[in-house]
Design a protein around this motif. Sequence first.
Motif, PDB file in Angstrom:
ATOM      1  N   LEU A   8       0.975  -1.110  -0.092  1.00 34.80           N
ATOM      2  CA  LEU A   8      -0.108   0.000   0.014  1.00 34.80           C
ATOM      3  C   LEU A   8       0.984   1.276  -0.003  1.00 34.80           C
ATOM      4  O   LEU A   8       1.807   1.266   0.848  1.00 34.80           O
ATOM      5  CB  LEU A   8      -0.901   0.017   1.434  1.00 34.80           C
ATOM      6  N   PHE A   9       0.483   2.223  -1.126  1.00 36.57           N
ATOM      7  CA  PHE A   9       1.330   3.448  -0.931  1.00 36.57           C
ATOM      8  C   PHE A   9       0.415   4.509  -0.641  1.00 36.57           C
ATOM      9  O   PHE A   9      -0.621   4.739  -0.970  1.00 36.57           O
ATOM     10  CB  PHE A   9       1.988   3.742  -2.377  1.00 36.57           C
ATOM     11  N   LEU A  10       1.048   5.486   0.194  1.00 34.65           N
ATOM     12  CA  LEU A  10       0.198   6.564   0.684  1.00 34.65           C
ATOM     13  C   LEU A  10       1.004   7.819  -0.075  1.00 34.65           C
ATOM     14  O   LEU A  10       2.229   8.022  -0.347  1.00 34.65           O
ATOM     15  CB  LEU A  10       0.737   6.877   2.165  1.00 34.65           C
ATOM     16  N   ILE A  11       0.192   8.684  -0.807  1.00 42.28           N
ATOM     17  CA  ILE A  11       0.531   9.638  -1.669  1.00 42.28           C
ATOM     18  C   ILE A  11       0.109  10.835  -0.965  1.00 42.28           C
ATOM     19  O   ILE A  11      -1.230  10.979  -1.067  1.00 42.28           O
ATOM     20  CB  ILE A  11       0.229   9.615  -3.143  1.00 42.28           C
ATOM     21  N   THR A  12       0.807  11.800  -0.509  1.00 41.10           N
ATOM     22  CA  THR A  12       0.390  13.348   0.037  1.00 41.10           C
ATOM     23  C   THR A  12       0.238  14.269  -1.422  1.00 41.10           C
ATOM     24  O   THR A  12       1.003  13.888  -2.333  1.00 41.10           O
ATOM     25  CB  THR A  12       1.292  13.555   0.930  1.00 41.10           C
ATOM     26  N   GLY A  13      -0.352  15.128  -1.122  1.00 40.23           N
ATOM     27  CA  GLY A  13      -0.440  16.055  -2.027  1.00 40.23           C
ATOM     28  C   GLY A  13      -1.183  15.554  -3.220  1.00 40.23           C
ATOM     29  O   GLY A  13      -0.786  15.666  -4.523  1.00 40.23           O
ATOM     30  N   ALA A  14      -2.054  14.637  -2.847  1.00 40.58           N
ATOM     31  CA  ALA A  14      -2.499  13.733  -4.126  1.00 40.58           C
ATOM     32  C   ALA A  14      -3.469  14.454  -5.036  1.00 40.58           C
ATOM     33  O   ALA A  14      -3.523  14.033  -6.156  1.00 40.58           O
ATOM     34  CB  ALA A  14      -3.394  12.705  -3.522  1.00 40.58           C
ATOM     35  N   THR A  15      -3.692  15.606  -4.811  1.00 42.06           N
ATOM     36  CA  THR A  15      -4.612  16.393  -5.635  1.00 42.06           C
ATOM     37  C   THR A  15      -3.596  17.589  -6.502  1.00 42.06           C
ATOM     38  O   THR A  15      -4.291  18.283  -7.414  1.00 42.06           O
ATOM     39  CB  THR A  15      -5.754  17.058  -5.353  1.00 42.06           C
ATOM     40  N   GLY A  16      -2.336  17.379  -6.095  1.00 39.06           N
ATOM     41  CA  GLY A  16      -1.459  18.452  -6.655  1.00 39.06           C
ATOM     42  C   GLY A  16      -1.056  17.848  -7.912  1.00 39.06           C
ATOM     43  O   GLY A  16      -0.952  16.943  -8.399  1.00 39.06           O
ATOM     44  N   ASN A  17       0.239  18.810  -8.384  1.00 38.22           N
ATOM     45  CA  ASN A  17       0.796  18.401  -9.694  1.00 38.22           C
ATOM     46  C   ASN A  17       1.494  17.336  -9.729  1.00 38.22           C
ATOM     47  O   ASN A  17       1.243  16.279 -10.745  1.00 38.22           O
ATOM     48  CB  ASN A  17       1.880  19.416 -10.045  1.00 38.22           C
ATOM     49  N   THR A  18       2.319  16.820  -8.911  1.00 36.68           N
ATOM     50  CA  THR A  18       2.951  15.600  -8.931  1.00 36.68           C
ATOM     51  C   THR A  18       2.317  14.614  -8.649  1.00 36.68           C
ATOM     52  O   THR A  18       2.258  13.220  -9.111  1.00 36.68           O
ATOM     53  CB  THR A  18       4.304  15.644  -8.236  1.00 36.68           C
ATOM     54  N   GLY A  19       1.438  14.775  -7.267  1.00 40.00           N
ATOM     55  CA  GLY A  19       0.885  13.584  -6.796  1.00 40.00           C
ATOM     56  C   GLY A  19      -0.161  12.843  -7.399  1.00 40.00           C
ATOM     57  O   GLY A  19      -0.273  11.604  -7.463  1.00 40.00           O
ATOM     58  N   LYS A  20      -0.975  13.620  -8.181  1.00 39.51           N
ATOM     59  CA  LYS A  20      -2.185  13.010  -8.941  1.00 39.51           C
ATOM     60  C   LYS A  20      -1.637  12.181 -10.040  1.00 39.51           C
ATOM     61  O   LYS A  20      -2.235  10.947 -10.010  1.00 39.51           O
ATOM     62  CB  LYS A  20      -3.282  14.287  -9.188  1.00 39.51           C
ATOM     63  N   THR A  21      -0.626  12.145 -10.758  1.00 38.72           N
ATOM     64  CA  THR A  21      -0.132  11.424 -11.838  1.00 38.72           C
ATOM     65  C   THR A  21       0.422  10.196 -11.001  1.00 38.72           C
ATOM     66  O   THR A  21       0.405   9.198 -11.372  1.00 38.72           O
ATOM     67  CB  THR A  21       0.847  12.045 -12.813  1.00 38.72           C
ATOM     68  N   THR A  22       1.213  10.537 -10.008  1.00 34.60           N
ATOM     69  CA  THR A  22       1.840   9.353  -9.278  1.00 34.60           C
ATOM     70  C   THR A  22       0.746   8.297  -8.794  1.00 34.60           C
ATOM     71  O   THR A  22       0.718   7.254  -8.826  1.00 34.60           O
ATOM     72  CB  THR A  22       2.666   9.965  -7.919  1.00 34.60           C
ATOM     73  N   VAL A  23      -0.388   8.880  -8.074  1.00 34.27           N
ATOM     74  CA  VAL A  23      -1.546   7.989  -7.885  1.00 34.27           C
ATOM     75  C   VAL A  23      -1.959   7.168  -9.041  1.00 34.27           C
ATOM     76  O   VAL A  23      -2.197   6.184  -9.099  1.00 34.27           O
ATOM     77  CB  VAL A  23      -2.633   8.847  -7.205  1.00 34.27           C
TER      78      VAL A  23
END
Length: 323
Positions: A8-23
Amino acid sequence: MTTNNDRLFLITGATGNTGKTTVQLLLERGHWVRAFVHREDDRSRQLAATGAEIVVGDLLHFHDVSAAMRGVSGAYFIYPIAPGLLDATVTFAQAATEAGVRSIVNMSQISAPREAASNQARQHWLAERLLDRTAMLTAHLRPTFFAEWISWWWGRQGDEGVLRLPFGNGRHAPVAAVDQAYVIAAILEKPEPHDRQVYPLHGPVEMDHYGIAEAASRALGIPVAYEPISVEEFADGLASLGASTHLIQHLSNVAIDYQNGVFQGTNNLIEVIGDRSPMTVEEFVIDRRYAFDRNGSRFVPPKSASDSSERRMFSDDENYRTS
Ligand SMILES: NC(=O)c1ccc[n+]([C@@H]2O[C@H](COP(=O)([O-])OP(=O)(O)OC[C@H]3O[C@@H](n4cnc5c(N)ncnc54)[C@H](OP(=O)(O)O)[C@@H]3O)[C@@H](O)[C@H]2O)c1
Protein backbone atom coordinates in the motif's frame (compact mmCIF):
# COMPACT_ATOMS: atom_id res chain seq x y z
CA MET A 1 -9.36 -3.00 -8.13
CA THR A 2 -7.05 -5.87 -9.09
CA THR A 3 -3.70 -5.65 -7.37
CA ASN A 4 -0.42 -7.26 -8.28
CA ASN A 5 0.91 -7.29 -4.71
CA ASP A 6 -0.09 -6.41 -1.21
CA ARG A 7 1.85 -3.18 -0.89
CA LEU A 8 0.00 0.00 0.00
CA PHE A 9 1.40 3.41 -0.98
CA LEU A 10 0.46 6.70 0.65
CA ILE A 11 0.57 9.71 -1.67
CA THR A 12 0.37 13.15 -0.05
CA GLY A 13 -0.45 16.21 -2.14
CA ALA A 14 -2.53 13.74 -4.12
CA THR A 15 -4.58 16.45 -5.82
CA GLY A 16 -1.46 18.46 -6.70
CA ASN A 17 0.80 18.53 -9.74
CA THR A 18 3.06 15.58 -8.99
CA GLY A 19 0.79 13.66 -6.63
CA LYS A 20 -2.17 13.12 -8.91
CA THR A 21 -0.18 11.42 -11.69
CA THR A 22 1.75 9.36 -9.15
CA VAL A 23 -1.56 8.04 -7.83
CA GLN A 24 -2.68 7.15 -11.36
CA LEU A 25 0.57 5.40 -12.25
CA LEU A 26 0.60 3.27 -9.13
CA LEU A 27 -3.03 2.30 -9.61
CA GLU A 28 -2.40 1.40 -13.26
CA ARG A 29 0.45 -0.81 -12.09
CA GLY A 30 -1.89 -2.67 -9.81
CA HIS A 31 -0.92 -1.28 -6.42
CA TRP A 32 -3.10 -0.19 -3.55
CA VAL A 33 -3.01 3.58 -3.22
CA ARG A 34 -4.15 5.77 -0.36
CA ALA A 35 -4.49 9.37 -1.52
CA PHE A 36 -4.03 11.94 1.24
CA VAL A 37 -6.03 15.00 0.24
CA HIS A 38 -6.47 18.35 1.91
CA ARG A 39 -10.17 18.55 1.15
CA GLU A 40 -12.91 16.65 -0.58
CA ASP A 41 -13.69 18.21 -3.94
CA ASP A 42 -13.90 17.34 -7.65
CA ARG A 43 -10.18 16.53 -7.70
CA SER A 44 -10.45 14.04 -4.85
CA ARG A 45 -13.62 12.56 -6.31
CA GLN A 46 -11.73 11.98 -9.59
CA LEU A 47 -9.02 10.13 -7.68
CA ALA A 48 -11.62 8.04 -5.89
CA ALA A 49 -13.29 7.20 -9.20
CA THR A 50 -10.05 5.72 -10.49
CA GLY A 51 -9.72 3.42 -7.50
CA ALA A 52 -7.68 5.31 -4.90
CA GLU A 53 -8.65 5.17 -1.24
CA ILE A 54 -9.22 8.78 -0.18
CA VAL A 55 -8.13 10.09 3.19
CA VAL A 56 -8.87 13.72 4.01
CA GLY A 57 -6.44 15.37 6.37
CA ASP A 58 -3.95 18.08 7.18
CA LEU A 59 -0.22 17.39 6.99
CA LEU A 60 0.18 19.61 10.05
CA HIS A 61 -2.14 17.44 12.15
CA PHE A 62 -0.29 14.50 13.62
CA HIS A 63 -3.35 12.34 14.19
CA ASP A 64 -4.50 12.75 10.58
CA VAL A 65 -1.10 11.72 9.26
CA SER A 66 -0.64 8.92 11.78
CA ALA A 67 -4.00 7.38 10.91
CA ALA A 68 -3.19 7.60 7.18
CA MET A 69 0.08 5.67 7.65
CA ARG A 70 -1.51 2.44 8.89
CA GLY A 71 -0.44 -0.50 6.75
CA VAL A 72 1.61 1.68 4.41
CA SER A 73 4.73 0.28 2.79
CA GLY A 74 6.01 3.37 0.94
CA ALA A 75 5.00 7.04 1.05
CA TYR A 76 5.48 10.19 -1.01
CA PHE A 77 5.84 13.43 0.91
CA ILE A 78 5.17 16.85 -0.57
CA TYR A 79 4.29 20.07 1.17
CA PRO A 80 3.40 23.26 -0.71
CA ILE A 81 5.27 26.58 -0.58
CA ALA A 82 3.68 27.67 2.65
CA PRO A 83 4.70 28.08 6.27
CA GLY A 84 4.91 24.77 8.14
CA LEU A 85 7.23 22.60 6.04
CA LEU A 86 9.37 21.56 8.99
CA ASP A 87 6.36 20.84 11.21
CA ALA A 88 4.88 18.74 8.45
CA THR A 89 8.17 16.90 7.89
CA VAL A 90 8.58 15.99 11.56
CA THR A 91 4.95 14.93 11.71
CA PHE A 92 5.35 12.78 8.61
CA ALA A 93 8.62 11.23 9.80
CA GLN A 94 7.28 10.31 13.23
CA ALA A 95 3.99 8.94 11.92
CA ALA A 96 5.77 6.89 9.23
CA THR A 97 8.33 5.54 11.69
CA GLU A 98 5.66 4.49 14.20
CA ALA A 99 3.74 2.72 11.42
CA GLY A 100 6.78 0.81 10.18
CA VAL A 101 6.78 2.44 6.75
CA ARG A 102 9.74 1.09 4.81
CA SER A 103 10.51 3.84 2.29
CA ILE A 104 9.78 7.47 1.51
CA VAL A 105 10.22 9.81 -1.44
CA ASN A 106 10.59 13.44 -0.44
CA MET A 107 9.86 16.38 -2.75
CA SER A 108 12.51 19.05 -2.24
CA GLN A 109 13.84 21.53 -4.79
CA ILE A 110 17.00 22.33 -6.71
CA SER A 111 17.60 25.59 -4.83
CA ALA A 112 17.79 23.87 -1.45
CA PRO A 113 21.40 24.13 -0.27
CA ARG A 114 22.35 24.63 3.37
CA GLU A 115 22.93 28.36 2.76
CA ALA A 116 19.69 29.05 0.83
CA ALA A 117 18.41 32.61 1.27
CA SER A 118 14.81 31.54 0.72
CA ASN A 119 13.25 30.43 4.00
CA GLN A 120 11.29 27.71 2.25
CA ALA A 121 14.32 26.43 0.34
CA ARG A 122 16.44 26.26 3.49
CA GLN A 123 13.61 24.37 5.19
CA HIS A 124 13.63 21.91 2.29
CA TRP A 125 17.33 21.30 3.02
CA LEU A 126 16.62 20.83 6.74
CA ALA A 127 13.71 18.52 5.91
CA GLU A 128 16.03 16.36 3.79
CA ARG A 129 18.53 16.09 6.62
CA LEU A 130 15.82 15.25 9.13
CA LEU A 131 14.41 12.48 6.93
CA ASP A 132 17.94 11.12 6.39
CA ARG A 133 18.12 10.53 10.14
CA THR A 134 15.21 8.11 10.07
CA ALA A 135 15.66 4.39 9.51
CA MET A 136 13.51 4.46 6.36
CA LEU A 137 14.85 4.10 2.84
CA THR A 138 14.83 7.74 1.77
CA ALA A 139 15.16 9.50 -1.59
CA HIS A 140 15.01 13.25 -2.17
CA LEU A 141 13.91 14.89 -5.42
CA ARG A 142 15.28 18.31 -6.29
CA PRO A 143 13.52 19.47 -9.46
CA THR A 144 14.39 22.60 -11.32
CA PHE A 145 11.39 24.83 -12.19
CA PHE A 146 8.44 22.78 -13.35
CA ALA A 147 7.26 23.25 -16.95
CA GLU A 148 3.97 24.27 -15.30
CA TRP A 149 5.59 27.59 -14.42
CA ILE A 150 5.15 28.64 -18.03
CA SER A 151 1.38 28.33 -17.75
CA TRP A 152 1.18 29.84 -14.26
CA TRP A 153 2.85 33.07 -15.37
CA TRP A 154 1.53 33.11 -18.90
CA GLY A 155 -0.12 36.21 -20.31
CA ARG A 156 -2.13 36.50 -23.47
CA GLN A 157 -3.91 39.39 -25.10
CA GLY A 158 -5.64 38.32 -28.30
CA ASP A 159 -3.07 36.70 -30.54
CA GLU A 160 0.05 37.62 -28.59
CA GLY A 161 1.57 35.85 -25.63
CA VAL A 162 3.97 37.21 -23.04
CA LEU A 163 6.05 35.92 -20.16
CA ARG A 164 7.05 38.69 -17.74
CA LEU A 165 9.44 37.17 -15.26
CA PRO A 166 12.49 38.21 -13.24
CA PHE A 167 14.87 35.67 -14.69
CA GLY A 168 17.22 37.76 -16.84
CA ASN A 169 19.23 35.50 -19.09
CA GLY A 170 19.30 32.59 -16.64
CA ARG A 171 18.63 29.11 -17.95
CA HIS A 172 16.92 25.88 -16.96
CA ALA A 173 15.43 22.78 -18.54
CA PRO A 174 11.72 22.87 -17.59
CA VAL A 175 10.54 19.54 -16.20
CA ALA A 176 6.87 18.61 -16.30
CA ALA A 177 5.19 17.33 -13.13
CA VAL A 178 3.83 14.34 -15.02
CA ASP A 179 7.37 13.25 -15.88
CA GLN A 180 8.46 13.56 -12.26
CA ALA A 181 5.59 11.30 -11.26
CA TYR A 182 7.20 8.46 -13.23
CA VAL A 183 10.33 8.86 -11.11
CA ILE A 184 8.34 8.99 -7.87
CA ALA A 185 6.36 5.86 -8.76
CA ALA A 186 9.50 3.97 -9.82
CA ILE A 187 11.33 4.78 -6.58
CA LEU A 188 8.32 3.79 -4.48
CA GLU A 189 8.08 0.49 -6.33
CA LYS A 190 11.78 -0.31 -5.91
CA PRO A 191 13.31 1.93 -3.24
CA GLU A 192 16.50 0.06 -2.36
CA PRO A 193 18.90 1.54 -4.98
CA HIS A 194 17.77 5.07 -4.16
CA ASP A 195 18.36 5.17 -0.42
CA ARG A 196 19.88 8.50 0.73
CA GLN A 197 20.11 9.73 -2.85
CA VAL A 198 19.45 13.36 -3.78
CA TYR A 199 18.23 13.59 -7.37
CA PRO A 200 18.17 16.87 -9.30
CA LEU A 201 15.40 16.51 -11.88
CA HIS A 202 15.61 18.38 -15.18
CA GLY A 203 13.67 18.41 -18.40
CA PRO A 204 15.28 17.48 -21.71
CA VAL A 205 16.38 20.91 -23.03
CA GLU A 206 18.07 23.73 -21.14
CA MET A 207 17.00 27.14 -22.38
CA ASP A 208 16.61 30.75 -21.28
CA HIS A 209 13.21 32.42 -21.25
CA TYR A 210 13.74 33.85 -24.74
CA GLY A 211 14.05 30.24 -25.90
CA ILE A 212 11.04 29.19 -23.82
CA ALA A 213 8.99 32.00 -25.42
CA GLU A 214 10.11 30.84 -28.88
CA ALA A 215 9.13 27.25 -28.10
CA ALA A 216 5.71 28.38 -26.84
CA SER A 217 5.33 30.50 -29.99
CA ARG A 218 6.06 27.51 -32.23
CA ALA A 219 3.59 25.37 -30.30
CA LEU A 220 0.78 27.93 -30.36
CA GLY A 221 1.42 29.57 -33.74
CA ILE A 222 1.32 33.09 -32.28
CA PRO A 223 4.09 35.55 -31.32
CA VAL A 224 5.25 35.09 -27.73
CA ALA A 225 7.65 37.54 -26.05
CA TYR A 226 9.75 37.18 -22.95
CA GLU A 227 9.92 40.47 -21.06
CA PRO A 228 12.47 40.35 -18.25
CA ILE A 229 11.41 42.33 -15.18
CA SER A 230 13.23 43.11 -11.95
CA VAL A 231 12.85 40.96 -8.86
CA GLU A 232 11.35 44.01 -7.12
CA GLU A 233 8.72 44.46 -9.83
CA PHE A 234 7.90 40.76 -9.61
CA ALA A 235 7.60 40.94 -5.81
CA ASP A 236 5.40 44.06 -6.01
CA GLY A 237 3.21 42.32 -8.58
CA LEU A 238 2.84 39.28 -6.33
CA ALA A 239 1.99 41.50 -3.34
CA SER A 240 -0.65 43.41 -5.31
CA LEU A 241 -2.22 40.08 -6.23
CA GLY A 242 -2.46 38.99 -2.61
CA ALA A 243 0.44 36.53 -2.40
CA SER A 244 1.70 35.70 1.10
CA THR A 245 4.93 37.20 2.43
CA HIS A 246 6.28 33.64 2.69
CA LEU A 247 5.70 33.02 -1.00
CA ILE A 248 7.10 36.42 -2.01
CA GLN A 249 10.22 35.89 0.11
CA HIS A 250 10.71 32.47 -1.48
CA LEU A 251 10.09 33.42 -5.10
CA SER A 252 12.16 36.61 -4.89
CA ASN A 253 15.15 34.67 -3.62
CA VAL A 254 14.83 31.80 -6.05
CA ALA A 255 14.62 34.37 -8.86
CA ILE A 256 18.05 35.62 -7.79
CA ASP A 257 19.25 32.01 -7.56
CA TYR A 258 17.90 31.45 -11.04
CA GLN A 259 19.79 34.43 -12.44
CA ASN A 260 22.92 33.03 -10.76
CA GLY A 261 22.60 29.69 -12.51
CA VAL A 262 21.28 27.57 -9.65
CA PHE A 263 18.46 26.12 -11.78
CA GLN A 264 20.52 25.35 -14.88
CA GLY A 265 21.57 21.96 -16.18
CA THR A 266 19.98 18.88 -17.58
CA ASN A 267 20.30 15.15 -16.98
CA ASN A 268 18.65 11.88 -17.93
CA LEU A 269 17.20 10.84 -14.57
CA ILE A 270 13.61 10.93 -15.85
CA GLU A 271 14.59 8.28 -18.43
CA VAL A 272 16.97 6.31 -16.22
CA ILE A 273 14.78 6.10 -13.12
CA GLY A 274 11.32 6.78 -14.53
CA ASP A 275 11.73 4.95 -17.85
CA ARG A 276 10.00 7.90 -19.52
CA SER A 277 11.02 10.40 -22.22
CA PRO A 278 10.49 13.81 -20.64
CA MET A 279 8.35 16.42 -22.40
CA THR A 280 9.92 19.35 -24.21
CA VAL A 281 8.45 22.81 -23.70
CA GLU A 282 6.71 22.57 -27.07
CA GLU A 283 5.15 19.22 -26.16
CA PHE A 284 4.08 20.58 -22.79
CA VAL A 285 2.42 23.67 -24.30
CA ILE A 286 0.59 21.57 -26.89
CA ASP A 287 -0.54 19.16 -24.18
CA ARG A 288 -1.85 22.06 -21.99
CA ARG A 289 -3.15 24.16 -24.83
CA TYR A 290 -6.30 25.05 -22.83
CA ALA A 291 -4.14 26.96 -20.33
CA PHE A 292 -2.51 29.03 -23.07
CA ASP A 293 -5.58 29.80 -25.19
CA ARG A 294 -7.32 32.11 -22.74
CA ASN A 295 -6.73 35.84 -22.50
CA GLY A 296 -5.41 37.51 -19.37
CA SER A 297 -2.47 37.19 -17.06
CA ARG A 298 -0.96 38.10 -13.75
CA PHE A 299 1.81 40.28 -15.08
CA VAL A 300 0.63 41.65 -18.41
CA PRO A 301 -0.02 45.16 -17.07
CA PRO A 302 -3.47 45.20 -15.49
CA LYS A 303 -5.72 48.08 -16.55
CA SER A 304 -5.62 49.33 -12.98
CA ALA A 305 -4.34 48.09 -9.65
CA SER A 306 -7.86 47.03 -8.76
CA ASP A 307 -8.46 45.17 -12.02
CA SER A 308 -10.86 42.49 -10.85
CA SER A 309 -10.25 40.04 -13.69
CA GLU A 310 -6.55 40.06 -12.80
CA ARG A 311 -7.30 39.23 -9.18
CA ARG A 312 -9.80 36.56 -10.11
CA MET A 313 -7.26 34.72 -12.21
CA PHE A 314 -4.75 34.73 -9.40
CA SER A 315 -7.12 33.27 -6.86
CA ASP A 316 -9.22 30.92 -8.98
CA ASP A 317 -6.82 29.48 -11.52
CA GLU A 318 -6.90 25.78 -10.79
CA ASN A 319 -3.47 25.45 -12.35
CA TYR A 320 -1.93 28.01 -10.06
CA ARG A 321 0.08 26.50 -7.27
CA THR A 322 2.19 28.28 -4.75
CA SER A 323 5.21 26.22 -5.77
N1 LIG B 1 6.81 24.43 -8.99
C1 LIG B 1 8.11 24.31 -9.19
O1 LIG B 1 8.68 24.80 -10.15
C2 LIG B 1 8.90 23.50 -8.18
C3 LIG B 1 10.25 23.27 -8.42
C4 LIG B 1 10.97 22.48 -7.53
C5 LIG B 1 10.35 21.96 -6.41
N2 LIG B 1 9.03 22.23 -6.18
C6 LIG B 1 8.41 21.70 -4.96
O2 LIG B 1 7.25 20.99 -5.29
C7 LIG B 1 6.39 20.98 -4.15
C8 LIG B 1 4.99 21.14 -4.63
O3 LIG B 1 4.67 19.97 -5.34
P1 LIG B 1 3.43 19.92 -6.32
O4 LIG B 1 3.59 21.03 -7.33
O5 LIG B 1 3.27 18.53 -6.78
O6 LIG B 1 2.24 20.25 -5.34
P2 LIG B 1 1.07 21.29 -5.55
O7 LIG B 1 0.49 21.14 -6.91
O8 LIG B 1 1.55 22.61 -5.08
O9 LIG B 1 -0.01 20.75 -4.56
C9 LIG B 1 0.09 20.83 -3.18
C10 LIG B 1 -0.83 19.76 -2.65
O10 LIG B 1 -0.74 19.70 -1.25
C11 LIG B 1 -2.05 19.85 -0.70
N3 LIG B 1 -1.89 20.52 0.57
C12 LIG B 1 -1.58 21.81 0.77
N4 LIG B 1 -1.49 22.07 2.08
C13 LIG B 1 -1.78 20.90 2.74
C14 LIG B 1 -1.88 20.53 4.09
N5 LIG B 1 -1.64 21.40 5.08
N6 LIG B 1 -2.24 19.27 4.39
C15 LIG B 1 -2.49 18.36 3.40
N7 LIG B 1 -2.38 18.65 2.10
C16 LIG B 1 -2.04 19.92 1.76
C17 LIG B 1 -2.83 20.63 -1.72
O11 LIG B 1 -4.20 20.43 -1.56
P3 LIG B 1 -5.19 21.71 -1.75
O12 LIG B 1 -4.92 22.23 -3.13
O13 LIG B 1 -6.54 21.11 -1.59
O14 LIG B 1 -4.83 22.68 -0.67
C18 LIG B 1 -2.28 20.00 -3.00
O15 LIG B 1 -2.88 18.77 -3.28
C19 LIG B 1 6.88 22.07 -3.22
O16 LIG B 1 7.50 21.48 -2.12
C20 LIG B 1 7.93 22.80 -4.05
O17 LIG B 1 9.00 23.30 -3.28
C21 LIG B 1 8.29 22.97 -7.04
